[in-house]
Scaffold this motif. Sequence first.
Motif, PDB file in Angstrom:
ATOM      1  N   UNK A   7       0.757  -1.193  -0.046  1.00 55.35           N
ATOM      2  CA  UNK A   7      -0.091  -0.016  -0.047  1.00 55.35           C
ATOM      3  C   UNK A   7       0.954   1.249   0.041  1.00 55.35           C
ATOM      4  N   UNK A   8       0.271   2.476   0.209  1.00 56.54           N
ATOM      5  CA  UNK A   8       0.984   3.704   0.223  1.00 56.54           C
ATOM      6  C   UNK A   8       0.728   4.148   1.449  1.00 56.54           C
ATOM      7  N   UNK A   9      -0.005   3.577   2.648  1.00 56.95           N
ATOM      8  CA  UNK A   9      -0.088   3.676   4.121  1.00 56.95           C
ATOM      9  C   UNK A   9      -0.107   2.539   4.819  1.00 56.95           C
ATOM     10  N   UNK A  43       4.803  -0.338  -4.644  1.00 53.85           N
ATOM     11  CA  UNK A  43       5.312   0.661  -5.268  1.00 53.85           C
ATOM     12  C   UNK A  43       4.280   1.131  -6.317  1.00 53.85           C
ATOM     13  N   UNK A  44       3.486   0.461  -6.906  1.00 53.98           N
ATOM     14  CA  UNK A  44       2.426   0.572  -7.935  1.00 53.98           C
ATOM     15  C   UNK A  44       1.567   1.590  -7.450  1.00 53.98           C
ATOM     16  N   UNK A  48       0.616   5.677  -7.988  1.00 57.88           N
ATOM     17  CA  UNK A  48      -0.668   5.999  -8.693  1.00 57.88           C
ATOM     18  C   UNK A  48      -1.326   7.099  -7.650  1.00 57.88           C
ATOM     19  N   UNK A  49      -1.212   6.629  -6.429  1.00 60.05           N
ATOM     20  CA  UNK A  49      -2.035   7.535  -5.367  1.00 60.05           C
ATOM     21  C   UNK A  49      -1.174   8.652  -4.564  1.00 60.05           C
ATOM     22  N   UNK A  50       0.136   8.512  -4.655  1.00 61.36           N
ATOM     23  CA  UNK A  50       1.162   9.491  -4.015  1.00 61.36           C
ATOM     24  C   UNK A  50       1.589   8.725  -2.800  1.00 61.36           C
ATOM     25  N   UNK A  51       2.598   9.423  -2.111  1.00 59.97           N
ATOM     26  CA  UNK A  51       2.924   9.055  -0.621  1.00 59.97           C
ATOM     27  C   UNK A  51       4.067   7.843  -0.952  1.00 59.97           C
ATOM     28  N   UNK A 169       8.722   0.755   5.256  1.00 62.03           N
ATOM     29  CA  UNK A 169       8.784   1.191   3.930  1.00 62.03           C
ATOM     30  C   UNK A 169       9.629   0.299   3.039  1.00 62.03           C
ATOM     31  N   UNK A 170       9.085   0.289   1.630  1.00 68.11           N
ATOM     32  CA  UNK A 170       9.876  -0.624   0.733  1.00 68.11           C
ATOM     33  C   UNK A 170      10.914   0.060  -0.047  1.00 68.11           C
TER      34      UNK A 170
END
Length: 170
Positions: A7-9, A43-44, A48-51, A169-170
């Motif tokens: 995810x991004x969160x 990462x994808x 797309x959504x930021x962060x 974090x990745x």
Amino acid sequence: MRLYHGSNIAIDNINLAMCRPYKDFGQGFYLTDIEEQAEKMAIRVAKIYGQSPILNVYEIDDNFKDLNNLRIKNFGIWTTEEWAKFVMNNRSRAFMDVQDVLCNKDNKYDIVIGPVADDNMALLFRQYENEIIDFETLLKGMIYKKTSSQYSFHTEKSVKLLRKVMSRNV
């Protein structure tokens, strides 16, 4: 067993209402047992959504498939005709027969396990839906193709089986 969600969160509390509908196995929280696959998804999603890309790690008891109070649909690791119909029905906004056993829009299954319909599969599905190819051609393009893995959780009862280990974090 460890399961991963890209995810991004960081996701400490899973909210099924925030999950998008029309996914492979219906609206639900999707994870994989393949860490690298989840990292790529993180990462994808971040692009797309930021962060920043975040890997969320969860644990579930190894014997969860043996629990009598869960309805689990397990397709295994190979694409099949049954899997293809299930994914197409769940992805389709036009498919309305939610009582069909090859549909999970009504969350009749607490957990669904099986391959991911990757971009190549999605192209085959679109070609079939647009009547460019017939069902036999669709099957020839996908049967016995080993793909990546996904576990989708569709009910509060199933989500409660997941224990958050960490986010990184990745």
